[in-house]
Design an enzyme around this catalytic site. Structure first.
Site, mmCIF file in Angstrom:
data_model
loop_
_atom_site.group_PDB
_atom_site.id
_atom_site.type_symbol
_atom_site.label_atom_id
_atom_site.label_comp_id
_atom_site.label_asym_id
_atom_site.label_seq_id
_atom_site.Cartn_x
_atom_site.Cartn_y
_atom_site.Cartn_z
ATOM 1 N N ARG A 49 0.858 -1.182 0.000
ATOM 2 C CA ARG A 49 0.000 0.000 0.000
ATOM 3 C C ARG A 49 0.895 1.233 0.000
ATOM 4 N NH1 ARG A 49 1.870 1.839 3.936
ATOM 5 N NH2 ARG A 49 0.578 3.665 3.664
ATOM 6 N N GLY A 50 0.248 2.418 -0.044
ATOM 7 C CA GLY A 50 1.009 3.652 -0.151
ATOM 8 C C GLY A 50 1.172 3.980 -1.634
ATOM 9 N N ALA A 51 0.841 5.216 -2.010
ATOM 10 C CA ALA A 51 0.739 5.561 -3.434
ATOM 11 C C ALA A 51 1.993 5.221 -4.258
ATOM 12 C CB ALA A 51 0.366 7.039 -3.564
ATOM 13 N N ARG A 87 -6.654 -0.217 -7.527
ATOM 14 C CA ARG A 87 -7.093 0.809 -6.573
ATOM 15 C C ARG A 87 -7.220 2.114 -7.354
ATOM 16 N NH1 ARG A 87 -4.243 1.114 -0.880
ATOM 17 N NH2 ARG A 87 -6.255 2.012 -0.315
ATOM 18 N N GLN A 189 -3.075 2.316 9.706
ATOM 19 C CA GLN A 189 -1.714 2.459 9.167
ATOM 20 C C GLN A 189 -0.796 3.222 10.125
ATOM 21 O OE1 GLN A 189 -4.492 3.048 7.468
ATOM 22 N NE2 GLN A 189 -4.297 2.634 5.286
ATOM 23 N N ASP A 230 -2.209 10.929 -2.205
ATOM 24 C CA ASP A 230 -2.455 9.882 -3.197
ATOM 25 C C ASP A 230 -2.681 10.477 -4.575
ATOM 26 O OD1 ASP A 230 -3.113 8.493 -0.538
ATOM 27 O OD2 ASP A 230 -2.892 6.899 -2.030
ATOM 28 N N ASN A 240 -5.967 12.283 0.037
ATOM 29 C CA ASN A 240 -5.081 11.474 0.889
ATOM 30 C C ASN A 240 -5.959 10.675 1.846
ATOM 31 O OD1 ASN A 240 -2.373 10.716 1.726
ATOM 32 N ND2 ASN A 240 -2.780 11.830 3.621
ATOM 33 N N LYS A 241 -5.328 9.859 2.648
ATOM 34 C CA LYS A 241 -6.042 8.968 3.563
ATOM 35 C C LYS A 241 -7.158 9.697 4.296
ATOM 36 C CE LYS A 241 -5.697 5.531 3.948
ATOM 37 N NZ LYS A 241 -6.624 4.628 3.175
#
Ligand code: MRU
Length: 359
Positions: A49-51, A87, A189, A230, A240-241
């Site tokens: 995960r993570g852009a 995603r 996270q 993101d 973003n998150k």
């Protein structure tokens, strides 16, 4: 200190190995992906995960597709399409897949060539993180108390991270930094990954639940907020998150600077503003359960957008691998895009400074 930085991926020449982030911090398990489908599944299920890192994983996925279907470019293109769809919010995924595909379309569908391009993306992301860290030195004074959200570190990139890269660079420059990290409900996270990553390196982070951020700011315990992204739209709106927007509003209400750290691969100039950014909706199960244990009455409905959008006017600066971009962000982004990537020496300079270097 003295602990080697974690790396969440490995390429062994035949397959992509991913550190299964769903299992952290309890276990360090690796998953071997030998097919593009396995990579897409790992991205969807958040093994990785993570852009920037999902972009890199997908680039390796394209290489695996070339190996699986030699002489069948149409099959590779289909697999690439499925990787992009794994995603929807992080634009790095589409960017990385298109970059590898574009090279193959130009020079021929060859496994070694696809491998080379994925390696180049990894190297460039590592360098971009370093540059972000250098650019961020301008906003993190000695003794700073910093609030961050989600995980933006080595577990989310091919380097030292974006927002966490800024903190690492500040520490490396000899500055004392106190880091507060939000737990980042529902996927945790912050609690599972950021606290783990920072603790390994002796940062001694302080974990808060997401709902404590306002109280922390009201008590004067936060000097700045730095988060990742993101996708950054052309006007500077940032996806973003989920929870990032709340922090930005709180920061503005308390007069605390709010920064977004991201590589230029997270910038999507084709998307005019945040309203046009697709927001991933994830399963309600991730909200009504924690680690598989129900925390709500059976059958209760839940809403689960994985990301939110912070309007550009709440962002005090973008900390990028092309320098520190100040408002108006639309102009700064357009100018940074026009100037292109900068070299290491110019990393900490704004596009303004890079245009007219000090004699
Ligand atoms: O759902 P995730 O864990 O992939 O979301 C990650 C984030 O929102 C990060 O802040 C973002 O990708 C930047 S990572 C350098």
């Amino acid at each position: 200190m003295g602990v080697e930085r974690v790396q969440a991926w490995r390429w062994d020449g035949q397959a992509l190995w991913l550190l299964d982030q769903r299992q952290l911090p309890a276990r360090e398990c690796w998953q071997r992906c030998e097919t593009p489908e396995a990579v897409a599944e790992a991205i969807r299920e958040m093994v990785v995960r993570g852009a920037p890192l999902i972009g890199l994983a997908a680039a390796w996925g394209v290489a695996l597709a070339v190996r699986a279907w030699p002489g069948r470019p149409e099959r590779v293109r289909e697999a690439a399409g499925r990787l992009v769809q794994a995603r929807p919010t992080a634009v790095n995924l589409r960017w990385a897949v298109q970059r590898v595909l574009a090279r193959l379309e130009r020079e021929g569908f060859d496994f070694a060539r696809a491998e080379q391009e994925a390696q180049a993306i990894a190297r460039e992301d590592e360098a971009a993180c370093w540059r972000i860290g250098q650019a961020g030195l301008a906003v993190v004074p000695d003794g700073a108390r910093v609030l961050t959200h989600c995980n933006t570190g080595a577990l989310a990139t091919a380097g030292i991270g974006t927002a966490l890269g800024v903190l690492r660079a500040a520490r490396q420059a000899g500055r004392r930094v106190t880091v507060y990290c939000t737990e980042t409900r529902p996927y945790l996270q912050g609690a599972r990954l950021t606290a783990w990553e920072l603790a390994r390196e002796g940062f001694d982070p302080i974990l808060i639940t997401d709902s404590m951020a306002g109280a922390l700011m009201a008590q004067g315990k936060v000097d700045l907020v730095v988060v990742g992204a993101d996708r950054i739209a052309r006007n500077g709106d940032v996806a973003n998150k989920v929870g990032t927007y709340t922090l930005a509003v709180l920061a503005r209400a308390h007069g605390i600077p709010f920064y977004v750290a991201a590589p230029f691969s997270s910038v999507d100039l084709a998307t005019p503003d945040g309203r046009a950014i697709p927001i991933e909706q994830r399963s309600a199960a991730e909200v009504v359960q924690v680690a598989g244990v129900p925390i709500a009455p059976e059958g209760v409905r839940a809403w689960h957008p994985a990301f939110d959008v912070t309007p550009a006017e709440l962002v005090d600066a973008l900390i990028t691998d092309r320098g520190l971009l100040r408002p108006p962000l639309a102009d700064a982004l357009a100018e940074a895009a026009r100037l292109g990537p900068c070299d290491g020496a110019a990393a900490a300079a704004s596009p303004e400074q890079r245009r007219s270097p000090t004699p």
